[in-house]
Design a protein around this motif. Structure first.
Motif, PDB file in Angstrom:
ATOM      1  N   ASP A 122       0.837  -1.210   0.000  1.00 16.43           N
ATOM      2  CA  ASP A 122       0.000   0.000   0.000  1.00 16.43           C
ATOM      3  C   ASP A 122       0.866   1.252   0.000  1.00 16.43           C
ATOM      4  N   ASP A 123       1.941   1.240   0.801  1.00 22.91           N
ATOM      5  CA  ASP A 123       2.895   2.345   0.832  1.00 22.91           C
ATOM      6  C   ASP A 123       3.998   2.025  -0.167  1.00 22.91           C
ATOM      7  N   PHE A 124       3.987   2.722  -1.298  1.00 27.07           N
ATOM      8  CA  PHE A 124       4.924   2.374  -2.376  1.00 27.07           C
ATOM      9  C   PHE A 124       6.374   2.667  -2.033  1.00 27.07           C
ATOM     10  N   THR A 125       6.631   3.430  -0.958  1.00 26.26           N
ATOM     11  CA  THR A 125       8.024   3.693  -0.575  1.00 26.26           C
ATOM     12  C   THR A 125       8.659   2.498   0.113  1.00 26.26           C
ATOM     13  N   HIS A 126       7.844   1.499   0.505  1.00 22.93           N
ATOM     14  CA  HIS A 126       8.353   0.275   1.107  1.00 22.93           C
ATOM     15  C   HIS A 126       8.292  -0.850   0.078  1.00 22.93           C
ATOM     16  N   SER A 127       9.002  -1.941   0.377  1.00 23.30           N
ATOM     17  CA  SER A 127       9.124  -3.006  -0.617  1.00 23.30           C
ATOM     18  C   SER A 127       9.118  -4.365   0.046  1.00 23.30           C
ATOM     19  N   CYS A 166      -2.720  -1.416  -9.031  1.00 26.89           N
ATOM     20  CA  CYS A 166      -2.421   0.014  -8.964  1.00 26.89           C
ATOM     21  C   CYS A 166      -2.214   0.454  -7.524  1.00 26.89           C
ATOM     22  N   ASN A 167      -1.334   1.407  -7.349  1.00 25.08           N
ATOM     23  CA  ASN A 167      -1.226   2.068  -6.058  1.00 25.08           C
ATOM     24  C   ASN A 167      -2.258   3.187  -5.983  1.00 25.08           C
ATOM     25  N   ASN A 168      -2.754   3.454  -4.769  1.00 20.45           N
ATOM     26  CA  ASN A 168      -3.794   4.479  -4.611  1.00 20.45           C
ATOM     27  C   ASN A 168      -3.518   5.346  -3.387  1.00 20.45           C
ATOM     28  N   MET A 169      -2.245   5.653  -3.158  1.00 21.79           N
ATOM     29  CA  MET A 169      -1.850   6.456  -1.993  1.00 21.79           C
ATOM     30  C   MET A 169      -2.069   7.932  -2.327  1.00 21.79           C
ATOM     31  N   PHE A 170      -3.347   8.325  -2.313  1.00 26.17           N
ATOM     32  CA  PHE A 170      -3.700   9.647  -2.840  1.00 26.17           C
ATOM     33  C   PHE A 170      -3.206  10.795  -1.974  1.00 26.17           C
ATOM     34  N   SER A 171      -2.767  10.501  -0.746  1.00 27.04           N
ATOM     35  CA  SER A 171      -2.186  11.569   0.069  1.00 27.04           C
ATOM     36  C   SER A 171      -0.895  12.097  -0.528  1.00 27.04           C
ATOM     37  N   LEU A 172      -0.266  11.286  -1.402  1.00 27.46           N
ATOM     38  CA  LEU A 172       0.946  11.712  -2.113  1.00 27.46           C
ATOM     39  C   LEU A 172       0.649  11.895  -3.600  1.00 27.46           C
ATOM     40  N   HIS A 173      -0.620  12.165  -3.915  1.00 25.54           N
ATOM     41  CA  HIS A 173      -1.056  12.434  -5.297  1.00 25.54           C
ATOM     42  C   HIS A 173      -0.844  11.242  -6.215  1.00 25.54           C
ATOM     43  N   VAL A 174      -1.059  10.044  -5.672  1.00 25.87           N
ATOM     44  CA  VAL A 174      -0.995   8.820  -6.470  1.00 25.87           C
ATOM     45  C   VAL A 174      -2.385   8.191  -6.474  1.00 25.87           C
ATOM     46  N   LYS A 175      -2.903   7.922  -7.671  1.00 26.89           N
ATOM     47  CA  LYS A 175      -4.218   7.287  -7.789  1.00 26.89           C
ATOM     48  C   LYS A 175      -4.199   6.277  -8.924  1.00 26.89           C
ATOM     49  N   ALA A 176      -5.124   5.331  -8.833  1.00 28.66           N
ATOM     50  CA  ALA A 176      -5.321   4.400  -9.942  1.00 28.66           C
ATOM     51  C   ALA A 176      -5.829   5.172 -11.156  1.00 28.66           C
ATOM     52  N   PHE A 177      -5.691   4.589 -12.326  1.00 27.33           N
ATOM     53  CA  PHE A 177      -6.097   5.276 -13.549  1.00 27.33           C
ATOM     54  C   PHE A 177      -7.606   5.543 -13.536  1.00 27.33           C
ATOM     55  N   ARG A 178      -8.017   6.655 -14.125  1.00 32.82           N
ATOM     56  CA  ARG A 178      -9.448   7.006 -14.165  1.00 32.82           C
ATOM     57  C   ARG A 178     -10.146   6.414 -15.377  1.00 32.82           C
ATOM     58  N   GLN A 179      -9.373   6.072 -16.427  1.00 31.08           N
ATOM     59  CA  GLN A 179      -9.939   5.477 -17.635  1.00 31.08           C
ATOM     60  C   GLN A 179      -8.834   4.759 -18.393  1.00 31.08           C
ATOM     61  N   VAL A 180      -9.207   3.686 -19.069  1.00 26.74           N
ATOM     62  CA  VAL A 180      -8.269   3.009 -19.958  1.00 26.74           C
ATOM     63  C   VAL A 180      -8.956   2.768 -21.291  1.00 26.74           C
ATOM     64  N   VAL A 181      -8.227   3.054 -22.366  1.00 29.53           N
ATOM     65  CA  VAL A 181      -8.722   2.830 -23.725  1.00 29.53           C
ATOM     66  C   VAL A 181      -7.786   1.825 -24.389  1.00 29.53           C
ATOM     67  N   THR A 194     -11.826   7.062  -0.394  1.00 37.03           N
ATOM     68  CA  THR A 194     -11.461   7.011   1.024  1.00 37.03           C
ATOM     69  C   THR A 194     -10.573   5.822   1.358  1.00 37.03           C
ATOM     70  N   ASN A 195     -10.251   5.004   0.384  1.00 32.88           N
ATOM     71  CA  ASN A 195      -9.424   3.820   0.632  1.00 32.88           C
ATOM     72  C   ASN A 195      -8.077   3.977  -0.058  1.00 32.88           C
ATOM     73  N   PRO A 196      -7.009   4.217   0.705  1.00 29.27           N
ATOM     74  CA  PRO A 196      -5.693   4.435   0.075  1.00 29.27           C
ATOM     75  C   PRO A 196      -4.948   3.143  -0.255  1.00 29.27           C
ATOM     76  N   SER A 197      -5.593   1.996  -0.131  1.00 26.52           N
ATOM     77  CA  SER A 197      -4.909   0.729  -0.343  1.00 26.52           C
ATOM     78  C   SER A 197      -4.653   0.486  -1.822  1.00 26.52           C
ATOM     79  N   LEU A 229       0.943   4.589 -10.600  1.00 24.99           N
ATOM     80  CA  LEU A 229       1.930   3.570 -10.268  1.00 24.99           C
ATOM     81  C   LEU A 229       1.331   2.186 -10.457  1.00 24.99           C
ATOM     82  N   PHE A 230       1.993   1.323 -11.234  1.00 24.77           N
ATOM     83  CA  PHE A 230       1.566  -0.058 -11.441  1.00 24.77           C
ATOM     84  C   PHE A 230       2.659  -0.997 -10.929  1.00 24.77           C
ATOM     85  N   SER A 231       2.242  -2.131 -10.353  1.00 21.56           N
ATOM     86  CA  SER A 231       3.227  -3.137  -9.946  1.00 21.56           C
ATOM     87  C   SER A 231       3.014  -4.471 -10.642  1.00 21.56           C
TER      88      SER A 231
END
Length: 847
Positions: A239-244, A287-302, A325-328, A356-358
């Protein structure tokens, strides 16, 4: 209450479904023997480069088999510098391989041949072969210590391949024999490669986050092409992309990420190539969704689909529903509606500043999840039952799903209560984090109070901003000479030099940028024309060092035509003159760095490499890395240089803390202020020597300084070749990569590298040292803003941004830094003056 129960039921169903949405392959479960020991792999699918005899042919290289003479053995003795012998396995289809096993030739006690080390090469199509590397960049795998024990080695990262080669490696001439097995499962994705933009660097207030694909096995220049990597390694990021999940790696390691500002179109395009035309049902994107650091899953895919040679005209569009409301981190499942295709091109649209994708997986045909072993082929009867095989793990999917649902019920009950009670608290925390988050799209009217207090003011880029070579032509002072400057900035094929004389002494020599990235990916010293006479004389004799006395330890880095390896050299004392002293007794191996030119390097690269040897052989100073010996009588060409046991200065200081109460409480390793000054004085001394020869380093930084015992420092040039420091370099379109955060304004805008620009870089290096390398220079500025700041130096309207004074830095040292960053190159101090000031301060015990 009824409404609340409906929510419970909906979330329960959703979580049960999500429990099934795992990665297409699980490395912890995908560990089945693929058929060498069991006989499912046919004899005709096992081949080798050569064989000792018919009774040691490739088909006898099966793990735990004693048929024939007991193993595969190559025809000739394996030599240290000969990696031509191999045992090859054709799996007939793509497989996800997580584990390998090796064994020597025992033959009932008659044989005693085994491979102490080996390398693995693999291919998905039989034509392009890839060398496996560990997550730390190592290629050599430790093998057997006797002829009978089976040694199992996990492949981290795993590989996706149809063909696999085992290549024995030795440190001395010896006979080797091998029996092998592969463990994994069938690769149901059918994905052969993905092409995507290269991952980028995110700069957080306390440290940078590197979101590159570090295990990608294709080509990486501006984008990633024809390879697979972290998006298909079966490991989902936290969930926290700074950790591994991986120990001792940099922040952001598990993710590949991109910044919205780098993509004017608003989307990142990734193309996926498959082994054949498939009927696709779904695509799952973690996708990462840690929106407190301006990271979100994609809003649309074509997504566009290619069945044979043509792309379908009508794309498929999908917009996920992601809870704010879910940063996971989570899998987003995209319904591909049974499209038939051999390639898919997807455009992922940004929902915030970062995406961010993993992991990305596909379901096609009847493929479900990779939790069952490959169906055995007809062939030899298996002599090992699955329940007897310690590597075989049974996966009861129904039981796991039931347990997952029960855990989900408990989790939902607890989570909903917590969410209801703390909803308002979360909202306040998020609002506060968004208020303080750095925003590089802020307008020029933003007040100074809203910008980071560390810096005076941040001037955003204007809409007419272009690359530096074009930007300089727009500056008013250079408007009349725009054509001349344009030609200057593109003159990469020649190197002209002028010498500025100050008080009768040459102060510095100007040199246009030629090519910052040397043949080994590391920087080479710039050679002004006035010093070419140093190279025109008789060659300095360098001893030819026997390759067999070099033992590979680890790979330090690589460039376009070469690599830098850390090795142990035996008998180095016999090849060295008296000027080089080793703090190691004779007979003990010496740690050295080996810069090696690749065999596919062109003629120009070979000439540059030999010129670099000639240059390095003439540099003799206690604070400059020394060339010890060479290997140039045969390919690959190598130069052997000193290496210091404590590694580079950047990593060394970042592991230490300043002396004080805090360090005592945390029991951390410390470096005193006097030792920091001693380090800086040695760097100044080494640069004084280079400047006396009118040599220009062009990439002075802590990453390019090596640390020995008792804080001994030697200036080197390995930094650019190391993936660890890729974030320190900015790639200008059509030109080389540049360490812009260490470069003077005239180097960035005019392409002029001089001793005076080295002085500028020394000021930044001194700033790094006094900050214990905990922060990248101008960490709050983007690369583009750093370049714009150099324009402020050129315009000289007193709006320049300077690096702030470090916390433990006295005023006298900060004045030295500021003097190094003077706009006028003639007003900057010489290295002789800098060294004298620091040396005097050390003697008198004050700065």
């Amino acid at each position: 209450m009824k409404h609340l129960w409906n929510i419970h039921l909906f979330l329960l169903i959703l979580l049960c479904l999500l429990g099934a949405v795992t990665s297409q392959v699980n490395p912890g479960v995908c560990r089945y023997p693929l058929g060498m020991s069991g006989g499912q792999i046919q004899d005709e699918d096992i081949s080798a480069s050569s064989q000792w005899s018919e009774s040691t042919a490739a088909r006898y290289g099966r793990l735990d088999f004693e048929e024939g003479d007991g193993a595969w053995c190559p025809e000739i003795t394996v030599e240290p510098d000969n990696l031509k012998e191999f045992l090859q396995i054709d799996l007939r289809s793509l497989h996800f391989i997580t584990l390998v096993g090796t064994q020597g030739r025992h033959a009932g006690g008659i044989g005693n041949e085994f491979a102490q080390m080996y390398k693995i090469k693999y291919s998905r199509d039989g034509s392009r072969w890839i060398s496996w590397r560990s997550r730390q960049g190592k290629q050599v795998i430790e093998g057997n210590r006797n002829a009978y024990d089976i040694v199992l080695k996990d492949l981290e990262p795993p590989i996706i391949a149809r063909y696999v080669r085992f290549m024995p490696v030795t440190d001395h001439s010896m006979n080797v024999c091998m029996r092998v097995e592969l463990y994994g499962c069938e690769w149901l994705d059918g994905l052969v490669s993905y092409n995507a933009p290269a991952g980028e660097q995110m700069t957080l207030p306390s440290y940078p986050v590197y979101l590159n694909d570090s295990v990608y096995d294709g080509a990486i220049i501006y984008s990633m092409t024809e390879g697979l990597g972290q998006l298909t390694d079966g490991v989902c990021g936290l969930d926290d992309f700074t950790h591994s999940h991986v120990y001792n790696v940099w922040p952001g390691y598990d993710y590949v990420g991109w910044n919205n500002e780098s993509f004017p179109s608003g989307y990142v395009e990734i193309m996926f190539e498959f082994d054949r035309t498939r009927n696709f049902t779904t695509m799952k994107v973690h996708c990462n969704n840690m929106f407190s650091l301006h990271v979100k899953a994609f809003r649309q895919v074509v997504c566009y689909f290619r069945s044979e040679t043509n792309w379908e005209a009508l794309p498929l569009s999908f917009s996920p529903v992601v809870g704010e409301t879910n940063p996971s981190a989570r899998f987003v499942t995209v319904n591909l509606a049974n499209h038939m295709a051999s390639a898919i091109k997807c455009q992922f649209y940004f929902a915030d500043a970062w995406m961010l994708f993993s992991e990305i997986t596909f379901q096609s045909d009847t493929a479900m999840y990779n939790t069952t072993p490959t169906q055995p082929k007809t062939g030899l009867p298996a002599n090992t039952q699955p329940e007897d095989d310690p590597t075989h793990k049974i996966d009861d999917s129904n039981t796991r799903l039931l347990i997952g649902c029960l855990v989900a019920i408990i989790f939902i009950l607890v989570a909903i209560i917590v969410l209801i009670l703390w909803r308002q608290v979360w909202q306040k925390v998020l609002e506060k984090s968004e208020t303080f988050a750095y925003n590089h799209n802020q307008s020029s009217t933003t007040s100074e109070q809203e910008s980071n207090a560390t810096y005076d003011h941040i001037f955003p880029l204007g809409p007419d901003y272009q690359e530096p070579s074009h930007l300089i032509c727009k500056l008013p002072e250079f408007a009349q000479n725009s054509e001349e400057l344009a030609s200057t900035s593109t003159a990469a094929s020649k190197s002209t030099t002028t010498t500025v004389v100050q008080d009768g002494v040459p102060h510095y020599a100007e040199a246009e940028i030629v090519n910052l990235q040397g043949v080994t990916g590391s920087n080479t010293y710039a050679i002004p024309a006035v010093t070419m006479d140093l190279l025109s004389g008789k060659d300095v004799t360098m001893e030819e060092f026997p390759r067999k006395l070099l033992t590979f330890k680890e790979k330090l880095g690589e460039g376009q035509f070469g690599e830098v390896h850390l090795c142990e050299a035996e008998g180095m004392h016999e090849f060295m003159n008296k000027e080089v002293l080793f703090d190691i007794s004779e007979g003990q191996p010496v740690l050295v760095a080996v810069k090696m030119l690749r065999s596919d390097a062109n003629k120009n690269a070979r000439n540059d490499f030999l010129k670099e040897i000639k240059i390095m052989s003439r540099l003799k100073d206690p604070n400059i890395i020394r060339l010890l010996a060479v290997c140039i009588h045969s390919d690959p060409l190598c130069m052997i240089t000193e290496y210091m046991e404590n590694g580079d200065l950047n990593q060394f200081l970042s592991r230490h803390e300043p002396e004080g109460q805090l360090a005592l409480l945390s029991n951390a390793s410390t470096v005193s202020f006097n030792n920091q000054c001693y380090i800086a004085t040695q760097i100044a001394s080494g640069m004084k020597y280079l400047s006396s020869l009118n040599f220009v380093h062009r990439d002075l930084a802590t990453r390019n300084c090596l640390v020995g015992k008792n804080f001994t420092i030697k200036i080197a040039d390995f930094g650019m070749s190391r993936n660890l420091y890729s974030g320190d370099y900015y790639r200008i379109q059509g030109r080389a990569v540049l360490p812009i955060r260490w470069m003077s304004w005239e180097s960035i805008l005019l392409g002029k590298f001089t001793t005076a620009s080295d002085v500028w870089a020394f000021g930044v290096t001194l700033w790094e040292i006094l900050n214990f390398c905990k922060e990248q220079p101008y960490s709050q500025l983007t690369d583009e803003q750093v370049i714009e700041n150099t324009g402020e130096f050129f315009r000289d309207q007193k709006r320049q941004i300077y690096l702030p004074q470090p916390v433990l830095c006295p005023d006298s040292l900060y004045k030295i830094m500021l003097s190094c960053w003077r706009r006028n190159t003639k007003e900057r101090p010489s290295f002789q003056e800098i060294h004298q000031a620091l040396h005097t301060a050390l003697i008198w015990g004050h700065v």
